[in-house]
Design an enzyme around this catalytic site. Structure first.
Site, PDB file in Angstrom:
ATOM      1  N   GLU A 128    -154.250 -78.893 -30.740  1.00 27.19           N
ATOM      2  CA  GLU A 128    -154.332 -79.255 -32.155  1.00 27.19           C
ATOM      3  C   GLU A 128    -152.903 -79.431 -32.667  1.00 27.19           C
ATOM      4  OE1 GLU A 128    -156.066 -77.613 -36.419  1.00 27.19           O
ATOM      5  OE2 GLU A 128    -156.497 -76.505 -34.580  1.00 27.19           O
ATOM      6  N   ILE A 139    -151.220 -74.362 -41.862  1.00 29.51           N
ATOM      7  CA  ILE A 139    -150.399 -73.238 -41.424  1.00 29.51           C
ATOM      8  C   ILE A 139    -149.566 -73.585 -40.188  1.00 29.51           C
ATOM      9  CG2 ILE A 139    -152.033 -72.167 -39.812  1.00 29.51           C
ATOM     10  CD1 ILE A 139    -151.297 -69.459 -41.245  1.00 29.51           C
ATOM     11  N   HIS A 192    -155.332 -82.827 -39.627  1.00 28.92           N
ATOM     12  CA  HIS A 192    -154.011 -82.601 -40.230  1.00 28.92           C
ATOM     13  C   HIS A 192    -153.365 -83.958 -40.513  1.00 28.92           C
ATOM     14  CE1 HIS A 192    -154.002 -78.234 -39.864  1.00 28.92           C
ATOM     15  NE2 HIS A 192    -154.697 -78.429 -38.763  1.00 28.92           N
ATOM     16  N   ALA A 217    -157.557 -80.147 -44.282  1.00 26.84           N
ATOM     17  CA  ALA A 217    -156.338 -80.781 -43.782  1.00 26.84           C
ATOM     18  C   ALA A 217    -156.527 -82.281 -43.529  1.00 26.84           C
ATOM     19  CB  ALA A 217    -155.836 -80.091 -42.516  1.00 26.84           C
ATOM     20  N   GLY A 247    -168.366 -70.339 -45.753  1.00 30.29           N
ATOM     21  CA  GLY A 247    -168.395 -70.152 -47.192  1.00 30.29           C
ATOM     22  C   GLY A 247    -167.020 -70.128 -47.828  1.00 30.29           C
ATOM     23  N   HIS A 249    -164.012 -72.214 -46.105  1.00 30.84           N
ATOM     24  CA  HIS A 249    -163.334 -73.473 -45.786  1.00 30.84           C
ATOM     25  C   HIS A 249    -163.992 -74.685 -46.430  1.00 30.84           C
ATOM     26  CE1 HIS A 249    -161.208 -71.140 -42.730  1.00 30.84           C
ATOM     27  NE2 HIS A 249    -160.404 -72.171 -42.572  1.00 30.84           N
ATOM     28  N   ASP A 271    -163.017 -72.270 -35.742  1.00 32.32           N
ATOM     29  CA  ASP A 271    -161.583 -72.248 -36.014  1.00 32.32           C
ATOM     30  C   ASP A 271    -161.115 -70.793 -36.087  1.00 32.32           C
ATOM     31  OD1 ASP A 271    -159.048 -73.296 -36.442  1.00 32.32           O
ATOM     32  OD2 ASP A 271    -159.315 -73.523 -38.604  1.00 32.32           O
TER      33      ASP A 271
END
Length: 380
Positions: A128, A139, A192, A217, A247, A249, A271
Site C-alpha cells: 500500500e 498516516i 491514497h 483517502a 462504524g 471509517h 485495515d
C-alpha cells in the site's frame, strides 16, 4: 478423510440443512445429505453451528499486538495468522504501507518464504504505497512517498507471484506502468489518491481493478459536476472495492450505498493494526514512526488522523448484518467469496464446494467464532 455433521452449511450460494461436508487431504470431496454418509467414515459433530467458507482479509497491516511494518519477519506473519483465526480469517494479505525500497524487498522475501511453508494462508503481499499522493497520504510517512522508478518497477514485476496487490495513486503513475504491473499478475488498486474522475478512469483503463478502503483517502463525489474517485469506482462495471465496516471509517449509509452500486464487487476488509485482537491492555502502538492511540476501538494519531482500525472480520460481518441491515448470507459472501473472486482465488477458496480447499469457519448462533479449519485441519 472425515465429515463435518450437524451444522447449518452456507455454501456461498445456499443454506443446507441435514447435510455433511466431507474433507479429504485438505480439500472438500463431497457435500451430501447426512444420510448418505458411509457409517464407517469418521465425523465431527458441530452441534448445530453455522459452517461457512473461511474469511479472507485483503488488507491486514497487523493484529495481535504486531505490525508488519514494525517487524518484517515470518514470526510477525505467524502471529497475524494465529490472531486472525480467532476472528474466522483463514487467509489474508499482509499489508506493508509506504516504506523504503529495502523494506519492500524484505517484505517480498519474507512473504515468499512464509507462503512456501504455509499454503492457503498468506495469499500474497499487499504493498500500500509508496507511489501515492501526498495530498491523501493519511498516516503514511510523507518522507517515503515517491515516484515509481524503473529499477523498482522491474523488481515488482519480477515478483508478481508474491505481490498480490499494489495500491497506488493513478494520477501519480504512468498508465504504461500500471499496465506492466497488471501484466505481471499484480492486482493494481487505487488508493491514497487525489485524482479527478478522468484521472481515475484513465488508471482503470490502464489496468486498475480494485479500490483500497473505499471512501477513505480518495476524492469524494463533491457535487453533480465532480464525481471524483468514488464516482469513477461507481461508474466502472468491473472494479472491486474493499470497505471498512467499523462504524468509524465509513458512515453506515455510505456502506449501504456502496453495496447497492457494487453488489458482489464489494469486499469486507479490516485495515487492521496491532490493536485488533490484542485486548484492552494495548493502548498505543507505533505505525511507521507515528504513535497511534487506541481509544474506544478507534486508532488515531495525535492529530486525530485514523491509523488503521481495530476491526476483525467476524466483527465486520456482524456489523454488516446488525448495522447495515444486509442478510447474513450476503455478509458472509462479502467476507469470503467476493474477496476470493477479487483476487482470482475463487477456484480454491471462498465457498464450500467440491474440490475447494477446506478453509472453513464454524460460527455460533451469535456470530462468534467457535473454530476454524485450515487446509482441512482444525486450528484448535
Amino acid at each position: 478423510m472425515f465429515a463435518l455433521t450437524d451444522c447449518q452449511i452456507f455454501t456461498g450460494e445456499q443454506w443446507l440443512l441435514d447435510h455433511a461436508v466431507v474433507i479429504d487431504h485438505g480439500r472438500i470431496s463431497a457435500v451430501i445429505p447426512r444420510g448418505s454418509l458411509a457409517p464407517e467414515l469418521p465425523s465431527h459433530d458441530l452441534n448445530g453451528a453455522l459452517l461457512s467458507a473461511g474469511f479472507i482479509d485483503l488488507q491486514l497491516n497487523g493484529c495481535g499486538g504486531v505490525m508488519f511494518n514494525g517487524d518484517i519477519s515470518e514470526a510477525t506473519l505467524a502471529t497475524m495468522q494465529r490472531t486472525s483465526l480467532a476472528s474466522g480469517t483463514t487467509s489474508f494479505l499482509p499489508t506493508l504501507i509506504t516504506s523504503p525500497d529495502a523494506d519492500m524487498r524484505q517484505a517480498v522475501a519474507v512473504t515468499h518464504a512464509y507462503m512456501a511453508k504455509h499454503a492457503n494462508q498468506v495469499l500474497g503481499l499487499h504493498l500500500e504505497g509508496p507511489y501515492t499522493n501526498l495530498k491523501r497520504k493519511g498516516i503514511h510517512p510523507a518522507r517515503q512517498i515517491r515516484p515509481l522508478d524503473e529499477p523498482m518497477l522491474d523488481f515488482l514485476c519480477r515478483h508478481g507471484d508474491v505481490i498480490a496487490k499494489m495500491t497506488l495513486a493513478p494520477e501519480c503513475n504512468q498508465p504504461e506502468h500500471i499496465a506492466r504491473l497488471k501484466a505481471a499478475g499484480i492486482m493494481v488498486a487505487l488508493g491514497h489518491t487525489a485524482a479527478s474522475y478522468d484521472e481515475a478512469m484513465q488508471g482503470i483503463a490502464a489496468g486498475i481493478g480494485f479500490a483500497t478502503h473505499l471512501y477513505n483517502a480518495m476524492t469524494p463525489t463533491g457535487n453533480g459536476r465532480e464525481p471524483g474517485v468514488v464516482g469513477a469506482v461507481y461508474d466502472s462495471p468491473d472494479i472491486y472495492a474493499g470497505i471498512i465496516v467499523d462504524g468509524v471509517h465509513v458512515h453506515d449509509a455510505n456502506v449501504r450505498l456502496a453495496h447497492k452500486v457494487l453488489g458482489s464487487r464489494l469486499c469486507l476488509v479490516t485495515d487492521a493494526t496491532a490493536a485488533a485482537g490484542a485486548g484492552p491492555e494495548l493502548t498505543q502502538f507505533d505505525f511507521c514512526g507515528t504513535r497511534v492511540l487506541v481509544r474506544d476501538g478507534q486508532c488515531l494519531d495525535e492529530h486525530g488522523t485514523l491509523g488503521g482500525s481495530s476491526l476483525t472480520m467476524v466483527a465486520g460481518v456482524r456489523n454488516l448484518v446488525e448495522r447495515i441491515g444486509l442478510p447474513l448470507a450476503e455478509a458472509l459472501r462479502m467476507a469470503s467469496l467476493y474477496p476470493a473472486r477479487a483476487m482470482g482465488k475463487d477456484q480454491d477458496l471462498g465457498s464450500i464446494s467440491v474440490g475447494k480447499v477446506a478453509n472453513l469457519v464454524v460460527l455460533n448462533e451469535d456470530l462468534s467464532v467457535k473454530n476454524t479449519l485450515v487446509n482441512g485441519q482444525f486450528t484448535e
